[in-house]
Design a protein around this motif. Structure first.
Motif, PDB file in Angstrom:
ATOM      1  N   TRP A  58       2.032   1.575  -3.508  1.00  0.00           N
ATOM      2  CA  TRP A  58       0.894   1.973  -4.344  1.00  0.00           C
ATOM      3  C   TRP A  58       0.632   3.477  -4.194  1.00  0.00           C
ATOM      4  CZ3 TRP A  58      -3.798   4.162  -3.014  1.00  0.00           C
ATOM      5  CH2 TRP A  58      -4.717   4.267  -4.054  1.00  0.00           C
ATOM      6  N   GLN A  59       0.713   3.994  -2.972  1.00  0.00           N
ATOM      7  CA  GLN A  59       0.493   5.425  -2.742  1.00  0.00           C
ATOM      8  C   GLN A  59       1.524   6.258  -3.502  1.00  0.00           C
ATOM      9  OE1 GLN A  59      -2.110   6.861  -0.974  1.00  0.00           O
ATOM     10  NE2 GLN A  59      -1.331   8.675  -1.978  1.00  0.00           N
ATOM     11  N   ASP A  60       2.778   5.841  -3.471  1.00  0.00           N
ATOM     12  CA  ASP A  60       3.822   6.552  -4.220  1.00  0.00           C
ATOM     13  C   ASP A  60       3.523   6.521  -5.719  1.00  0.00           C
ATOM     14  OD1 ASP A  60       5.168   7.055  -1.862  1.00  0.00           O
ATOM     15  OD2 ASP A  60       6.591   5.401  -2.125  1.00  0.00           O
ATOM     16  N   ASN A  71      -7.989  -2.282  -6.726  1.00  0.00           N
ATOM     17  CA  ASN A  71      -7.643  -0.954  -7.208  1.00  0.00           C
ATOM     18  C   ASN A  71      -8.553  -0.602  -8.372  1.00  0.00           C
ATOM     19  OD1 ASN A  71      -5.156   0.480  -9.261  1.00  0.00           O
ATOM     20  ND2 ASN A  71      -6.101   1.498  -7.556  1.00  0.00           N
ATOM     21  N   LEU A  96       0.822  -1.214   0.000  1.00  0.00           N
ATOM     22  CA  LEU A  96       0.000   0.000   0.000  1.00  0.00           C
ATOM     23  C   LEU A  96       0.858   1.267   0.000  1.00  0.00           C
ATOM     24  CD1 LEU A  96      -2.862  -1.115   2.381  1.00  0.00           C
ATOM     25  CD2 LEU A  96      -3.013  -0.692  -0.091  1.00  0.00           C
ATOM     26  N   ALA A 117       0.598   6.116  -7.138  1.00  0.00           N
ATOM     27  CA  ALA A 117      -0.613   6.904  -7.397  1.00  0.00           C
ATOM     28  C   ALA A 117      -0.286   8.389  -7.512  1.00  0.00           C
ATOM     29  CB  ALA A 117      -1.640   6.661  -6.290  1.00  0.00           C
ATOM     30  N   GLU A 118       0.653   8.854  -6.728  1.00  0.00           N
ATOM     31  CA  GLU A 118       1.061  10.265  -6.809  1.00  0.00           C
ATOM     32  C   GLU A 118       1.739  10.566  -8.142  1.00  0.00           C
ATOM     33  OE1 GLU A 118       3.312  11.084  -3.257  1.00  0.00           O
ATOM     34  OE2 GLU A 118       1.601  10.565  -1.981  1.00  0.00           O
TER      35      GLU A 118
END
Length: 60
Positions: free
Chosen positions: A25-27, A57, A22, A29-30
Motif C-alpha cells: 500500500w505504501q508503494d 484507507n 501495508l 500511495a507513492e
C-alpha cells in the motif's frame, strides 16, 4: 467549490498478511501521490480487537 472526491475503503485482511499489505500500500500511495488531482491518502487501523475490517484507507 472544488470538485473533490473522497474514497473510503474498509480492508478485511488476515493479521499475518497485514505487514506485507501495508508495504505494498505504501508503494502504491507513492505512485498515486505523483498523479494529477491526487491530494492525500491515509491508512487507519482499528482499535477494536477482532474487527472485521482492521484497516481503513481514506483517499482524496
Amino acid at each position: 467549490m472544488e470538485n473533490r472526491h473522497v474514497v473510503i475503503i474498509p480492508i478485511e485482511i488476515d493479521e499475518e498478511k497485514e505487514a506485507s499489505y501495508l508495504a505494498a500500500w505504501q508503494d502504491a500511495a507513492e505512485v498515486m501521490a505523483a498523479q494529477p488531482g491526487f491530494i492525500r491518502t491515509y491508512m487507519f487501523r482499528t482499535i477494536v480487537p477482532g474487527s472485521k475490517f482492521p484497516l481503513v484507507n481514506v483517499a482524496e
